[in-house]
Structure formats: structure tokens, C-alpha cells
Design an enzyme around this catalytic site. Structure first.
Site, PDB file in Angstrom:
ATOM      1  NE  ARG A 169       6.519   2.990   5.170  1.00 35.84           N
ATOM      2  CZ  ARG A 169       6.245   4.286   5.056  1.00 35.84           C
ATOM      3  NH1 ARG A 169       7.142   5.130   4.644  1.00 35.84           N
ATOM      4  NH2 ARG A 169       5.057   4.721   5.362  1.00 35.84           N
ATOM      5  NE  ARG A 177      -0.819  10.232   2.723  1.00 39.28           N
ATOM      6  CZ  ARG A 177       0.249   9.896   3.463  1.00 39.28           C
ATOM      7  NH1 ARG A 177       0.927  10.827   4.103  1.00 39.28           N
ATOM      8  NH2 ARG A 177       0.631   8.652   3.549  1.00 39.28           N
TER       9      ARG A 177
HETATM   10  P1  AMP Z   1       4.246   7.802   3.974  1.00 36.56           P
HETATM   11  O1  AMP Z   1       3.881   9.157   3.509  1.00 36.56           O
HETATM   12  O2  AMP Z   1       5.647   7.740   4.536  1.00 36.56           O
HETATM   13  O3  AMP Z   1       3.237   7.207   4.929  1.00 36.56           O
HETATM   14  O4  AMP Z   1       4.255   6.852   2.686  1.00 36.56           O
HETATM   15  C1  AMP Z   1       3.085   6.619   1.932  1.00 36.56           C
HETATM   16  C2  AMP Z   1       3.225   5.331   1.115  1.00 36.56           C
HETATM   17  O5  AMP Z   1       4.357   5.437   0.230  1.00 36.56           O
HETATM   18  C3  AMP Z   1       3.510   4.084   1.947  1.00 36.56           C
HETATM   19  O6  AMP Z   1       2.322   3.509   2.472  1.00 36.56           O
HETATM   20  C4  AMP Z   1       4.204   3.207   0.920  1.00 36.56           C
HETATM   21  O7  AMP Z   1       3.281   2.641   0.013  1.00 36.56           O
HETATM   22  C5  AMP Z   1       5.045   4.198   0.140  1.00 36.56           C
HETATM   23  N1  AMP Z   1       6.381   4.355   0.757  1.00 36.56           N
HETATM   24  C6  AMP Z   1       6.894   5.470   1.359  1.00 36.56           C
HETATM   25  N2  AMP Z   1       8.132   5.256   1.819  1.00 36.56           N
HETATM   26  C7  AMP Z   1       8.429   3.971   1.517  1.00 36.56           C
HETATM   27  C8  AMP Z   1       9.559   3.131   1.758  1.00 36.56           C
HETATM   28  N3  AMP Z   1      10.638   3.573   2.413  1.00 36.56           N
HETATM   29  N4  AMP Z   1       9.502   1.861   1.294  1.00 36.56           N
HETATM   30  C9  AMP Z   1       8.428   1.393   0.625  1.00 36.56           C
HETATM   31  N5  AMP Z   1       7.329   2.111   0.392  1.00 36.56           N
HETATM   32  C10 AMP Z   1       7.316   3.396   0.827  1.00 36.56           C
END
Ligand code: AMP
Length: 215
Positions: A90, A162
């Protein structure tokens, strides 16, 4: 052919949904850092407590934490024939670390698929999203409603919104995406691995665009 994939796209582009369909088709695991972090939060581990602060604010969990998680996950035996990275990398720093990790393993990415969606559509998609507590399956209250409201069609688990799918948090997540994650598109274009697919239309249309660029 081995598939070491990265799925890129803004929050709400449908990465998770598409990743789950790719798991079925290619029999390779989905590695979602978001799912791993949410499990740690639910289990109340130290990592989970630390990560929750960033997640609830719509920000990113520090690079070293997520890079460590992915480094360990990629060593597991189910990754030997390929994997789908969903929500990682990310940041450009995470992408560079991923390159280093894979090089050390004598491996590398095969495709980076970027799902492109209009910014205006993302808010609607994300605020209507519901996730299963048990199996992480995803629904949308308008576009992909479960047969019975609040209940997962697949496993009967409870559907919930969520914390980070609430409107204020979504706005921060989209801002973070623009600033920190979008530069990855240029980064991967430079490596020659990038393929873009339109993220509009039905879930099946998007899936067929993805499989087309993979084959
Ligand atoms: P997601 O389900 O991929 O939208 O991730 C939910 C949350 O987890 C994000 O908004 C971040 O706070 C954290 N997160 C997930 N993947 C990452 C990553 N690669 N780097 C940093 N934070 C992450």
C-alpha cells in the site's frame, strides 16, 4: 504458469471479492493484510491492539508491521504455487520491501492488476458494504444483498459493517489511498508488470477482464 499476483485499487474497488474468485479459479491463497489485521484485532493480541488505532482512524498500519506479517505468510507452504496479495503493498516502501523479500526467496511477482473505479462510486460502494464475521464474505446492501438481511448466504454468520466502512473513516481511507497507494501504479508501470482493468459493471465482468490479462 505460476501466478504471484498483486491486486491494486482504491478501497471499494472490489479487490477482496475478486481475490476470493481468483482463489477458486487458480487454487492459490489470498493474502489480505486487512483480514490478517482484523483477525488480530478480534483476537485481542498485542499486534491487534496496536493496529486497531490506525485502522479505526482510516490510516495505515506502520510499514514494518505489515511487511513482517507478509514476509512470514509468504514462507508458508500453500504459497509455493502462487498467491494473491490483496491490500498489500500500500506504499512504495512496502512495494520495495516486497521486491527484496521475493528476490531473497528466488522469486518475483508475475502480474500486478489495478482495478480502476471512479472516485464518486467508491463512497456508495463502501458505505453499503457488509462483511461476514465468520468467513469474511462480502455483501452490499443494494448491489449484492444477502438472501436474508444481516445473515451470510454462505455460512449463516452475522453480517456487520466494519468500523472503517463508516463515512468519516472512508473519507480518510480514500485520502490515504490517493497520497500513499496511488503512486504504486506508476511504480509498477515502470516494472512492466502493471495491467489495468475497469472496475465498473458486474462482478463477473470485472472477473473476466482480470482473468483475460492473467492468461
Ligand atoms: P483493507 O481490508 O485492505 O481495506 O484494510 C483495512 C485496514 O487495515 C486499512 O485501512 C489499514 O488501516 C490496514 N491495512 C491493511 N493492509 C495494510 C497495508 N498493506 N499497510 C498498512 N495498513 C494496512
Amino acid at each position: 504458469m505460476k501466478k504471484n499476483l498483486v491486486l491494486l485499487g482504491p478501497p471499494g474497488a472490489g479487490k477482496g471479492t475478486q481475490a476470493k474468485m481468483l482463489v477458486e479459479k487458480y487454487a492459490i491463497p489470498q493474502i489480505s493484510t486487512g483480514d490478517i489485521l482484523r483477525k488480530a484485532v478480534a483476537a485481542g493480541t498485542e499486534l491487534g491492539k496496536e493496529a486497531k488505532k490506525f485502522m479505526d482512524a482510516g490510516g495505515l498500519v506502520p510499514d514494518d508491521v505489515v511487511i513482517g506479517l507478509v514476509r512470514e505468510r509468504l514462507k508458508e507452504s500453500d504459497c509455493k504455487d502462487g498467491y494473491i496479495l490483496d491490500g498489500f503493498p500500500r506504499t512504495v516502501n512496502q512495494a520495495k520491501s516486497l521486491d527484496d523479500i521475493l528476490t531473497k526467496m528466488g522469486d518475483g511477482l508475475t502480474h500486478v492488476v489495478s482495478i480502476e473505479v471512479d472516485e464518486d462510486d467508491l463512497l456508495t460502494r463502501l458505505t453499503g458494504r457488509r462483511t461476514c464475521r465468520e468467513c469474511s464474505a462480502m455483501y452490499h446492501i443494494t448491489f449484492e444483498a444477502p438472501k436474508k438481511s444481516g445473515v451470510c448466504d454462505k455460512c449463516g454468520g452475522e453480517l456487520y459493517q466494519r468500523d472503517d466502512d463508516k463515512e468519516e473513516t472512508i473519507k480518510s481511507r480514500l485520502k490515504v489511498y490517493k497520497q500513499q497507494t496511488e503512486p504504486l501504479i506508476t511504480y509498477y508501470r515502470g516494472t512492466g508488470l502493471l495491467k489495468t482493468v475497469p472496475g465498473t459493471g458486474g462482478i463477473k465482468d470485472i472477473f473476466s477482464s482480470i482473468t483475460k490479462v492473467l492468461e
